[in-house]
Scaffold this motif. Structure first.
Motif, PDB file in Angstrom:
ATOM      1  N   LEU A 308     -11.620  20.058  14.146  1.00 38.71           N
ATOM      2  CA  LEU A 308     -11.673  21.037  13.114  1.00 38.71           C
ATOM      3  C   LEU A 308     -13.233  21.078  12.587  1.00 38.71           C
ATOM      4  CD1 LEU A 308     -10.520  22.840  11.055  1.00 38.71           C
ATOM      5  CD2 LEU A 308      -9.999  21.104   9.558  1.00 38.71           C
ATOM      6  N   LEU A 309     -14.012  19.858  12.655  1.00 36.27           N
ATOM      7  CA  LEU A 309     -15.451  19.821  12.513  1.00 36.27           C
ATOM      8  C   LEU A 309     -15.787  20.737  13.545  1.00 36.27           C
ATOM      9  CD1 LEU A 309     -17.656  18.221  11.225  1.00 36.27           C
ATOM     10  CD2 LEU A 309     -17.755  16.654  13.314  1.00 36.27           C
ATOM     11  N   ILE A 310     -15.787  20.631  14.763  1.00 32.04           N
ATOM     12  CA  ILE A 310     -16.278  21.778  15.683  1.00 32.04           C
ATOM     13  C   ILE A 310     -15.862  23.192  15.442  1.00 32.04           C
ATOM     14  CG2 ILE A 310     -16.523  22.415  18.304  1.00 32.04           C
ATOM     15  CD1 ILE A 310     -15.925  19.406  18.770  1.00 32.04           C
ATOM     16  N   ALA A 311     -14.746  23.244  15.087  1.00 29.92           N
ATOM     17  CA  ALA A 311     -14.131  24.729  15.152  1.00 29.92           C
ATOM     18  C   ALA A 311     -14.842  25.316  13.674  1.00 29.92           C
ATOM     19  CB  ALA A 311     -12.613  24.661  14.672  1.00 29.92           C
ATOM     20  N   ASP A 312     -15.051  24.560  12.560  1.00 28.65           N
ATOM     21  CA  ASP A 312     -15.546  25.049  11.282  1.00 28.65           C
ATOM     22  C   ASP A 312     -17.123  25.331  11.571  1.00 28.65           C
ATOM     23  OD1 ASP A 312     -15.490  25.565   8.626  1.00 28.65           O
ATOM     24  OD2 ASP A 312     -16.468  23.816   8.345  1.00 28.65           O
ATOM     25  N   LEU A 313     -17.745  24.461  12.423  1.00 32.21           N
ATOM     26  CA  LEU A 313     -18.972  24.578  12.961  1.00 32.21           C
ATOM     27  C   LEU A 313     -19.304  26.026  13.739  1.00 32.21           C
ATOM     28  CD1 LEU A 313     -21.981  23.564  12.887  1.00 32.21           C
ATOM     29  CD2 LEU A 313     -21.473  22.700  15.102  1.00 32.21           C
ATOM     30  N   PHE A 314     -18.303  26.387  14.390  1.00 28.52           N
ATOM     31  CA  PHE A 314     -18.254  27.668  15.138  1.00 28.52           C
ATOM     32  C   PHE A 314     -18.010  28.666  13.886  1.00 28.52           C
ATOM     33  CE2 PHE A 314     -17.496  25.843  19.083  1.00 28.52           C
ATOM     34  CZ  PHE A 314     -18.324  26.713  20.029  1.00 28.52           C
ATOM     35  N   ALA A 315     -17.045  28.627  12.981  1.00 25.15           N
ATOM     36  CA  ALA A 315     -16.860  29.537  12.010  1.00 25.15           C
ATOM     37  C   ALA A 315     -17.933  29.947  11.148  1.00 25.15           C
ATOM     38  CB  ALA A 315     -15.508  29.175  11.303  1.00 25.15           C
ATOM     39  N   ARG A 316     -18.676  28.891  10.848  1.00 20.21           N
ATOM     40  CA  ARG A 316     -19.768  29.151   9.886  1.00 20.21           C
ATOM     41  C   ARG A 316     -20.947  29.571  10.538  1.00 20.21           C
ATOM     42  NH1 ARG A 316     -22.557  24.272   8.687  1.00 20.21           N
ATOM     43  NH2 ARG A 316     -21.721  22.614   9.953  1.00 20.21           N
ATOM     44  N   THR A 317     -21.056  29.562  11.856  1.00 17.54           N
ATOM     45  CA  THR A 317     -22.558  29.927  12.550  1.00 17.54           C
ATOM     46  C   THR A 317     -22.382  31.119  13.232  1.00 17.54           C
ATOM     47  OG1 THR A 317     -22.068  28.392  14.131  1.00 17.54           O
ATOM     48  CG2 THR A 317     -23.622  27.797  12.213  1.00 17.54           C
ATOM     49  N   ILE A 318     -21.352  31.325  14.122  1.00 15.55           N
ATOM     50  CA  ILE A 318     -21.303  32.252  15.162  1.00 15.55           C
ATOM     51  C   ILE A 318     -21.441  33.591  14.847  1.00 15.55           C
ATOM     52  CG2 ILE A 318     -18.775  32.547  15.273  1.00 15.55           C
ATOM     53  CD1 ILE A 318     -19.285  31.795  18.190  1.00 15.55           C
ATOM     54  N   ALA A 319     -21.080  34.086  13.690  1.00 17.06           N
ATOM     55  CA  ALA A 319     -21.182  35.194  13.462  1.00 17.06           C
ATOM     56  C   ALA A 319     -22.274  35.686  12.185  1.00 17.06           C
ATOM     57  CB  ALA A 319     -19.794  36.079  12.771  1.00 17.06           C
ATOM     58  N   SER A 320     -22.992  34.645  11.985  1.00 16.62           N
ATOM     59  CA  SER A 320     -24.273  34.547  10.891  1.00 16.62           C
ATOM     60  C   SER A 320     -24.972  36.039  10.786  1.00 16.62           C
ATOM     61  CB  SER A 320     -25.082  33.511  11.205  1.00 16.62           C
ATOM     62  OG  SER A 320     -26.197  33.495  10.245  1.00 16.62           O
ATOM     63  N   PRO A 321     -24.965  36.595   9.605  1.00 19.98           N
ATOM     64  CA  PRO A 321     -24.813  35.839   8.329  1.00 19.98           C
ATOM     65  C   PRO A 321     -23.433  35.872   7.815  1.00 19.98           C
ATOM     66  CG  PRO A 321     -25.650  37.983   7.812  1.00 19.98           C
ATOM     67  CD  PRO A 321     -25.760  37.638   9.260  1.00 19.98           C
ATOM     68  N   ALA A 322     -22.369  36.637   8.651  1.00 17.12           N
ATOM     69  CA  ALA A 322     -20.913  36.597   8.244  1.00 17.12           C
ATOM     70  C   ALA A 322     -20.287  35.295   8.743  1.00 17.12           C
ATOM     71  CB  ALA A 322     -20.447  37.887   8.908  1.00 17.12           C
ATOM     72  N   GLU A 323     -19.208  35.192   8.221  1.00 16.82           N
ATOM     73  CA  GLU A 323     -18.284  33.903   8.568  1.00 16.82           C
ATOM     74  C   GLU A 323     -16.933  34.477   9.096  1.00 16.82           C
ATOM     75  OE1 GLU A 323     -17.630  30.635   6.303  1.00 16.82           O
ATOM     76  OE2 GLU A 323     -19.647  30.125   5.755  1.00 16.82           O
ATOM     77  N   ILE A 324     -16.385  33.684  10.111  1.00 17.69           N
ATOM     78  CA  ILE A 324     -15.070  34.157  10.282  1.00 17.69           C
ATOM     79  C   ILE A 324     -13.861  33.019   9.929  1.00 17.69           C
ATOM     80  CG2 ILE A 324     -15.712  35.531  12.172  1.00 17.69           C
ATOM     81  CD1 ILE A 324     -15.457  33.072  14.273  1.00 17.69           C
ATOM     82  N   PRO A 325     -12.919  33.288   9.617  1.00 15.83           N
ATOM     83  CA  PRO A 325     -11.707  32.492   9.178  1.00 15.83           C
ATOM     84  C   PRO A 325     -11.768  31.200  10.176  1.00 15.83           C
ATOM     85  CG  PRO A 325     -11.030  34.445   9.100  1.00 15.83           C
ATOM     86  CD  PRO A 325     -12.080  34.547   9.836  1.00 15.83           C
ATOM     87  N   VAL A 326     -11.741  29.941   9.901  1.00 16.94           N
ATOM     88  CA  VAL A 326     -11.490  28.780  10.740  1.00 16.94           C
ATOM     89  C   VAL A 326     -10.210  28.590  11.562  1.00 16.94           C
ATOM     90  CG1 VAL A 326     -10.687  27.185   9.131  1.00 16.94           C
ATOM     91  CG2 VAL A 326     -12.389  26.495  11.073  1.00 16.94           C
ATOM     92  N   GLY A 327      -9.151  29.272  10.969  1.00 14.68           N
ATOM     93  CA  GLY A 327      -7.826  29.229  11.372  1.00 14.68           C
ATOM     94  C   GLY A 327      -7.939  29.980  12.698  1.00 14.68           C
ATOM     95  N   LEU A 328      -8.816  31.149  12.675  1.00 12.96           N
ATOM     96  CA  LEU A 328      -9.037  31.864  14.022  1.00 12.96           C
ATOM     97  C   LEU A 328      -9.495  31.170  15.197  1.00 12.96           C
ATOM     98  CD1 LEU A 328      -8.504  35.199  13.567  1.00 12.96           C
ATOM     99  CD2 LEU A 328     -11.015  35.240  13.998  1.00 12.96           C
ATOM    100  N   VAL A 329     -10.344  30.315  14.619  1.00 16.27           N
ATOM    101  CA  VAL A 329     -11.352  29.688  15.653  1.00 16.27           C
ATOM    102  C   VAL A 329     -10.324  28.437  16.203  1.00 16.27           C
ATOM    103  CG1 VAL A 329     -13.402  27.956  16.009  1.00 16.27           C
ATOM    104  CG2 VAL A 329     -13.421  29.957  14.351  1.00 16.27           C
ATOM    105  N   THR A 330      -9.719  27.789  15.502  1.00 17.22           N
ATOM    106  CA  THR A 330      -8.782  26.580  15.780  1.00 17.22           C
ATOM    107  C   THR A 330      -8.059  27.250  16.892  1.00 17.22           C
ATOM    108  OG1 THR A 330      -7.273  26.913  14.002  1.00 17.22           O
ATOM    109  CG2 THR A 330      -8.970  25.370  13.723  1.00 17.22           C
TER     110      THR A 330
END
Lengths: 350, 308
Positions: A308-330
């Motif tokens: 979840l740590l890695i998934a959330d890191l993706f969620a909060r950085t990959i589309a910066s400045p936007a964010e994507i839902p972490v459930g999508l990444v998991t």
């Protein structure tokens, strides 16, 4: 890579756990350095040191960076670790207890019940926060526990609980709660944004207060569960055999269901509905290292936390400045990995 | 989980399509005395959202309107008697509560639609288009305008369709005049206040290409997320870093949520309590009320100019 690890080295279980706790710590520390806003690693270190009262803050560091590191990133990383650990441990417990590979924190209706609890708050005039009390979280917890209690009462005959009936009742209660949620939604005034926020699941709103509120309960119930690894192993032979081996089966069931439900509900109450981890993390550990619950429970938790740590890191950085839902990444990262593990071990029966 | 992801999808689309909604106290202005000397010539050809020609043989009398904006425009033009039914979430003007409902964008009640025998059904999204055509109902699909000029054009178009050309043109001109009045009032403003548009508690906001974005732009305000296209969830870190001077919150709990969020306490708008809670519809529904929304925001951004 990890699979080879199992074959080439013969490490003791404790060593493996310590190794992965180390990896988790390392990732957690590294994750503080990454975010949507770029902050130099030295500044991050300085901010943390100053917050720990070791030295005072360099003049050149803007106040907003301090907030970003201390009030946004660190609570969020801790929340990811707590949530990932708790959901995976609950999954491992449900799977072991129900002897059902499909069991996860959502199966016995906890999530849908919690969703319904939150929906009721949000479509009525009940305030989301009332004199500082997080009504929304409490309602979610009541809903989740209510769903489990409902399934429990239905499946209890005398002093025995039929696990098959409990799962079926959970599915039914979950479907009913989901339908009720949908019904309330389509009949409500369309001002549903807080609900949207909650249902999306995610760690973006997490603050220190949220973590401090739940962490005592998480620590207590996550610890209780650790002591039941051996009992869960014995339960795999069937309830009658376990009974004759001296296990108080009914008491064990109540304690474990209660613990796993509290872990799930409390996490869900701060993070919303994050799926997939509770189902998949225990299976990955089982496929890599076997089904010994004494090892499986802590290790699934650690794997869930790292994941979840890695998934959330993706969620909060990959589309910066936007964010994507972490459930999508998991689901996006986790599903292919899980399929790969299943493929590698396809001759093994779960 | 699947249930929830569908629900989520539903909600996101819902958010984007309907914006936020609340009961407002302002009244619709129906210009009753207005007499129509100019009439529309039928058959009337207009271009629909697919770029195809749609022909009105005569002015529609029994219209099912699946669009909050079109409902407001028809009321504004004094043609509310032609609205046969609308969707579940329309709540303005207040009298609209008496209008029958035929479901929402995601679940239209086709039996009821057919039984009402409409001579036009208007939709602003193309999802149910084929189904409605198959039911042999005249269906007009046009996308919602994303500019204020587009809104004025749309008001005029409805005036033409319902054969109230004068009323349409008057309302359309009023809209544009009010707009330029606001713009001239703030013509001396040289600083560009930065604004965060708080759409939901999990940090959804508007970016460029949205109607809200254009409204801010006209008001010389700079949306701090002008580098984002359309609607998106954004990183709290970025809000802190971009440090908006003003926040526009479109849901009732927004103000309290923002003020109690620890992470935002270094943000100028929060420290100075420059938070406006505005009814979301006023900056989302593409109708005459956008002017009310613009005025409210202008008063909030430039209190010194408006105090005079």
């Amino acid at each position: 890579m990890v699979v080879k690890f199992q074959n080439s080295y013969r490490l003791g279980n404790t060593t493996i756990i310590i190794f992965f706790v180390g990896i988790l710590l390392l990732f957690s520390i590294l994750a503080v350095g990454f975010g949507s806003v770029q902050i130099p690693p030295m500044s991050v270190v300085q901010i943390i040191i100053s917050k720990l009262q070791i030295s005072s803050l360099d003049q050149g560091i803007p106040n907003s960076w301090v907030t970003i590191v201390w009030d946004i990133r660190i609570p969020r990383i801790i929340a990811a670790v707590i949530a990932g650990y708790s959901l995976a441990v609950s999954g491992a417990v449900y799977q072991g207890l129900f002897r059902n590979p499909l069991a996860d924190p959502y199966l016995i209706g906890v999530a849908s019940g919690a969703g319904l609890g939150a929906t009721i708050v949000l479509v009525t005039d009940v305030p989301v926060i009332w004199f500082g009390a997080p009504i929304l979280s409490i309602a979610a917890f009541i809903g989740g526990s209510g769903a489990v209690l409902c399934g429990y009462l239905i499946s209890r005959t005398g002093n025995r609980v039929s696990l098959g009936t409990l799962i079926l009742a959970g599915v039914a209660v979950g479907s009913f709660s989901g339908a009720m949620t949908y019904f309330l939604m389509i009949n409500a005034d369309p001002d549903v944004k807080p609900l949207l926020a909650w249902l999306m699941g995610g760690l973006s709103g997490i603050e220190w207060d949220d973590i401090l509120m739940i962490i005592p309960y998480i620590l207590i119930f996550a610890s209780i569960v650790l002591f039941y690894g051996r009992t869960l192993n014995i339960l795999q032979f069937g309830e009658q055999d376990a009974s004759s081996l001296g296990v108080d089966v009914e008491r064990t069931k109540i304690i474990l269901i209660l613990s796993a439900t509290i872990l799930t509900s409390f996490v869900v109450s701060i993070s919303g509905l994050i799926g997939f981890i509770g189902l998949v993390a225990p299976h990955i550990i089982r496929l890599l290292w076997g089904p010994d619950n004494r090892f499986l429970i802590p290790m699934a938790g650690i794997m869930g936390a790292i994941f979840l740590l890695i998934a959330d890191l993706f969620a909060r950085t990959i589309a910066s400045p936007a964010e994507i839902p972490v459930g999508l990444v998991t689901a996006f990262l986790g599903a292919p990995f899980f399929l790969y593990i299943l493929f590698r071990n396809r001759y093994q029966v779960i | 989980m699947k249930k929830f992801s569908i629900l989520t999808l539903y909600l996101v689309s819902f958010l984007v399509i309907f914006g936020c909604s609340n009961v407002s106290d302002s009244e619709s202005k129906v210009d009753a005395e207005l007499t129509d000397s100019v009439s529309t010539t039928f058959p009337l050809d207009i271009i629909d959202g697919y770029g195809k020609t749609f022909t009105f043989e005569k002015s529609p009398e029994r219209i099912i309107v699946i669009d909050s904006a079109a409902v407001e425009i028809l009321y504004d033009l004094g043609a509310e008697d032609r609205i046969l039914a609308t969707h579940d979430f329309v709540n303005y003007p207040p009298l609209v509560t008496e209008v029958p409902r035929i479901g929402n964008a995601f679940a239209l009640n086709y039996e009821k639609i057919v039984s009402l025998e409409p001579d036009l059904i208007y939709i602003f999204f193309d999802g149910p288009y084929e189904d409605l055509v198959a039911l042999d109902i005249p269906v007009l699909y046009i996308e919602s305008p994303t500019t204020l000029e587009g809104v004025a054009e749309r008001i005029k178009l409805w005036g033409t369709i319902i054969n109230k050309k004068n009323a349409g043109e008057k309302s359309s001109n009023d809209f544009l005049q009010s707009l330029s009045k606001i713009e001239s009032k703030i013509s001396d403003v040289e600083s560009f206040p930065s604004v965060y548009h708080d759409v939901s508690p999990d940090w959804w906001t508007s970016g460029s290409g949205t109607l809200a974005y254009e409204m801010f732009d006209r008001l010389k305000a700079r949306n701090i997320f002008d580098d984002i296209e359309g609607w998106s969830q954004v990183s709290v870190e970025q809000i802190v870093d971009r440090n908006p001077q003003f926040v526009l919150s479109v849901y009732p709990e927004g103000r309290e949520m923002l003020l109690t969020t620890e992470a935002l306490r270094s943000v100028d708008a929060i420290r100075n309590q420059k938070i406006l809670t505005i009814e979301g519809d006023l900056i989302a529904i593409e109708g005459p009320r956008l002017i009310n929304g613009m005025t409210t925001i202008a008063e909030f951004l430039y209190p010194d100019i408006y105090r005079e």
